[in-house]
Design a protein around this motif. Structure first.
Motif, mmCIF file in Angstrom:
data_model
loop_
_atom_site.group_PDB
_atom_site.id
_atom_site.type_symbol
_atom_site.label_atom_id
_atom_site.label_comp_id
_atom_site.label_asym_id
_atom_site.label_seq_id
_atom_site.Cartn_x
_atom_site.Cartn_y
_atom_site.Cartn_z
ATOM 1 N N ALA A 55 -1.682 -11.043 0.206
ATOM 2 C CA ALA A 55 -1.029 -9.771 -0.098
ATOM 3 C C ALA A 55 -2.068 -8.662 -0.266
ATOM 4 C CB ALA A 55 -0.171 -9.906 -1.353
ATOM 5 N N VAL A 56 -3.202 -8.980 -0.893
ATOM 6 C CA VAL A 56 -4.278 -8.008 -1.048
ATOM 7 C C VAL A 56 -4.761 -7.538 0.324
ATOM 8 C CG1 VAL A 56 -6.648 -7.653 -1.839
ATOM 9 C CG2 VAL A 56 -5.026 -8.876 -3.288
ATOM 10 N N GLU A 57 -4.924 -8.486 1.258
ATOM 11 C CA GLU A 57 -5.399 -8.142 2.597
ATOM 12 C C GLU A 57 -4.405 -7.253 3.340
ATOM 13 O OE1 GLU A 57 -7.991 -8.257 4.458
ATOM 14 O OE2 GLU A 57 -9.290 -9.290 3.050
ATOM 15 N N VAL A 58 -3.112 -7.570 3.243
ATOM 16 C CA VAL A 58 -2.114 -6.752 3.932
ATOM 17 C C VAL A 58 -2.056 -5.362 3.312
ATOM 18 C CG1 VAL A 58 0.340 -6.530 4.495
ATOM 19 C CG2 VAL A 58 -0.769 -8.753 4.648
ATOM 20 N N LEU A 59 -2.122 -5.291 1.980
ATOM 21 C CA LEU A 59 -2.120 -3.991 1.324
ATOM 22 C C LEU A 59 -3.348 -3.179 1.736
ATOM 23 C CD1 LEU A 59 -0.958 -3.418 -2.298
ATOM 24 C CD2 LEU A 59 -2.822 -2.065 -1.365
ATOM 25 N N ALA A 60 -4.490 -3.846 1.868
ATOM 26 C CA ALA A 60 -5.707 -3.156 2.303
ATOM 27 C C ALA A 60 -5.536 -2.602 3.707
ATOM 28 C CB ALA A 60 -6.898 -4.112 2.244
ATOM 29 N N GLU A 61 -4.872 -3.348 4.570
ATOM 30 C CA GLU A 61 -4.670 -2.857 5.938
ATOM 31 C C GLU A 61 -3.763 -1.635 5.947
ATOM 32 O OE1 GLU A 61 -3.900 -4.604 10.426
ATOM 33 O OE2 GLU A 61 -3.842 -5.956 8.707
ATOM 34 N N VAL A 62 -2.721 -1.652 5.113
ATOM 35 C CA VAL A 62 -1.870 -0.467 4.990
ATOM 36 C C VAL A 62 -2.707 0.712 4.482
ATOM 37 C CG1 VAL A 62 0.075 0.556 3.736
ATOM 38 C CG2 VAL A 62 0.268 -1.757 4.670
ATOM 39 N N ALA A 63 -3.563 0.471 3.497
ATOM 40 C CA ALA A 63 -4.389 1.534 2.927
ATOM 41 C C ALA A 63 -5.377 2.097 3.927
ATOM 42 C CB ALA A 63 -5.135 1.012 1.700
ATOM 43 N N SER A 64 -5.764 1.316 4.925
ATOM 44 C CA SER A 64 -6.692 1.828 5.936
ATOM 45 C C SER A 64 -6.047 2.927 6.775
ATOM 46 C CB SER A 64 -7.181 0.686 6.830
ATOM 47 O OG SER A 64 -6.154 0.243 7.710
ATOM 48 N N TYR A 65 -4.722 2.968 6.794
ATOM 49 C CA TYR A 65 -3.993 4.039 7.476
ATOM 50 C C TYR A 65 -3.573 5.135 6.499
ATOM 51 C CZ TYR A 65 -3.380 0.916 11.506
ATOM 52 O OH TYR A 65 -3.585 0.101 12.587
ATOM 53 N N SER A 66 -3.039 4.740 5.336
ATOM 54 C CA SER A 66 -2.458 5.703 4.406
ATOM 55 C C SER A 66 -2.500 5.155 2.994
ATOM 56 C CB SER A 66 -1.007 6.006 4.798
ATOM 57 O OG SER A 66 -0.312 6.646 3.748
ATOM 58 N N LEU A 67 -3.228 5.824 2.115
ATOM 59 C CA LEU A 67 -3.265 5.373 0.729
ATOM 60 C C LEU A 67 -1.939 5.663 0.033
ATOM 61 C CD1 LEU A 67 -5.638 4.012 -0.820
ATOM 62 C CD2 LEU A 67 -5.774 6.110 -2.154
ATOM 63 N N ALA A 68 -1.224 6.704 0.476
ATOM 64 C CA ALA A 68 0.088 6.992 -0.107
ATOM 65 C C ALA A 68 1.039 5.826 0.126
ATOM 66 C CB ALA A 68 0.664 8.275 0.488
ATOM 67 N N ALA A 69 1.074 5.314 1.355
ATOM 68 C CA ALA A 69 1.931 4.169 1.654
ATOM 69 C C ALA A 69 1.473 2.935 0.900
ATOM 70 C CB ALA A 69 1.939 3.905 3.161
ATOM 71 N N ALA A 70 0.156 2.748 0.787
ATOM 72 C CA ALA A 70 -0.369 1.593 0.055
ATOM 73 C C ALA A 70 -0.034 1.687 -1.426
ATOM 74 C CB ALA A 70 -1.883 1.500 0.251
ATOM 75 N N PHE A 71 0.009 2.894 -1.960
ATOM 76 C CA PHE A 71 0.341 3.099 -3.369
ATOM 77 C C PHE A 71 1.785 2.677 -3.636
ATOM 78 C CE2 PHE A 71 0.413 6.467 -6.982
ATOM 79 C CZ PHE A 71 -0.012 5.534 -7.901
ATOM 80 N N VAL A 72 2.672 3.055 -2.728
ATOM 81 C CA VAL A 72 4.069 2.617 -2.833
ATOM 82 C C VAL A 72 4.154 1.098 -2.703
ATOM 83 C CG1 VAL A 72 6.327 2.706 -1.688
ATOM 84 C CG2 VAL A 72 4.998 4.807 -2.011
ATOM 85 N N PHE A 73 3.436 0.549 -1.735
ATOM 86 C CA PHE A 73 3.393 -0.896 -1.512
ATOM 87 C C PHE A 73 2.949 -1.602 -2.795
ATOM 88 C CE2 PHE A 73 1.404 -4.196 1.660
ATOM 89 C CZ PHE A 73 2.096 -5.219 1.049
ATOM 90 N N TRP A 74 1.888 -1.095 -3.408
ATOM 91 C CA TRP A 74 1.383 -1.706 -4.641
ATOM 92 C C TRP A 74 2.447 -1.698 -5.732
ATOM 93 C CZ3 TRP A 74 0.217 1.128 -9.286
ATOM 94 C CH2 TRP A 74 -0.306 0.319 -10.307
ATOM 95 N N GLY A 75 3.118 -0.570 -5.932
ATOM 96 C CA GLY A 75 4.146 -0.498 -6.961
ATOM 97 C C GLY A 75 5.252 -1.508 -6.734
#
Length: 356
Positions: A55-75
């Motif tokens: 899950a950390v790796e997938v979230l990191a990949e999302v963050a490589s495009y958009s930290l806003a989307a990764a922030f939602v993903f994390w929540g």
């Protein structure tokens, strides 16, 4: 690898998500459609069958495009983790399907609680016991993923009568729950980040995540912070990839710093994953704090190196919009709760106590 459809969507919407020009309702829908919310837990519960490091790796990949989307993903994924570790199986069965489908937004309101756990601040929501549950009053000042079409938020609650605080999931449509307008952030604006006020909110016992916050919070902290680290990892990787793309422009002097930063990043990520898998962070949270600090510093250093590699282009709107977004994103990583200042203060406190 991310679903190609999600990668393309994130790539085309990254700037708009950061500036608030994209519908925040769509972020969770896109993540759910790509099944990334299912990564990192048992298949019999609806997950992909792997572990939290995936899950950390997938979230990191999302963050490589958009930290806003990764922030939602994390929540969303952090709230799912609370359900996975809660003894309240009925609540898990009731909420998990709608969280995984993206129909319901899960907001991790435990940032205040994590600071409470380290003695940084007091709990901000208080409960008065009633026959079948509690009446809640208080305020959470900064919570992400409070989607206007429906959310549930986790919070640690102080008992008015005294005793150990507990952890509740609070439905956003309950009477007395008031969501503020979206906070005006420097970036990450399409993240449904707002404050919540609780005015005599009636919540019954079926929403209880755990009756002892001091037991539950340390148990979920490794996943809470580990997933949060994915944001820094993805941002650092993307910035370093951008550095490499500029090296053919006569800036080979940066090749050695690029290698050094990549090596430091790999080492920190390996330490994070090992600690999440072997459980050492449960007994030694200071080790996790140190990794979180190291990864935040890696993200900041990587973006700074990207600026040097880009040169003047980074300061031109025509060429530097992606860099400018990553610069704003890098400013967020050190302050997301628990902030680096708070983590360093806690490490210093532990060191002083150990010396006594």
């Amino acid at each position: 690898m991310l679903n190609p459809a999600l990668s393309q969507w994130l790539d085309s919407h990254a700037q708009a998500l950061d500036l608030g020009d994209s519908d925040p309702q769509q972020v969770l829908a896109q993540l759910a459609a790509a099944d990334v919310l299912r990564v990192g837990f048992d298949a019999h519960l609806g997950g992909s069958g792997d572990n939290v490091t995936d899950a950390v790796e997938v979230l990191a990949e999302v963050a490589s495009y958009s930290l806003a989307a990764a922030f939602v993903f994390w929540g969303q994924r952090a709230f799912i983790e609370y359900l996975l570790q809660s003894p309240n199986a009925d609540l898990r069965e009731r909420l998990l399907p709608s969280l995984l489908s993206g129909e319901l937004a899960g907001a991790t309101g435990l940032s205040n609680a994590m600071k409470f756990l380290s003695g940084i601040e007091s709990l901000q929501v208080r409960a008065r016991a009633e026959a079948n549950g509690w009446s809640l009053s208080g305020r959470l000042h900064w919570v992400t993923n409070l989607r206007k079409s429906g959310f549930v938020v986790a919070a640690a609650i102080e008992r008015g009568e005294g005793g150990s605080p507990f952890v509740l999931a609070i439905p956003g449509d309950a009477n007395g729950v008031h969501r503020s307008a979206d906070l005006q952030l420097m970036g990450l604006q399409s993240s449904n980040t707002a404050a919540i006020d609780f005015a005599q909110v009636q919540v019954d016992r079926q929403w209880l995540l755990h009756d002892d916050a001091r037991t539950f919070l340390p148990a979920v902290r490794p996943a809470f912070l580990g997933l949060q680290c994915g944001m820094a990892i993805g941002l650092a990787r993307r910035a370093l990839a951008e550095v490499e793309s500029h090296l053919q422009d006569g800036r080979s002097i940066l090749l050695e710093p690029l290698r050094e930063q990549r090596q430091q990043l790999v080492q920190a990520v390996d330490t994070l994953k090992q600690g999440l898998l072997d459980g050492r962070f449960l007994a030694k949270p200071a080790a996790l704090f140190q990794v979180r600090i190291a990864l935040a510093e890696s993200a900041a250093n990587a973006v700074q190196l990207e600026l040097q590699a880009s040169g003047g282009k980074a300061y031109l709107n025509e060429h530097g919009s992606g860099f400018a977004r990553r610069w704003r994103e890098s400013a967020f990583v050190p302050i997301v709760t628990p902030s680096l200042v708070q983590l360093r203060a806690e490490l210093q406190r532990q060191k002083q106590e150990a010396a006594v």
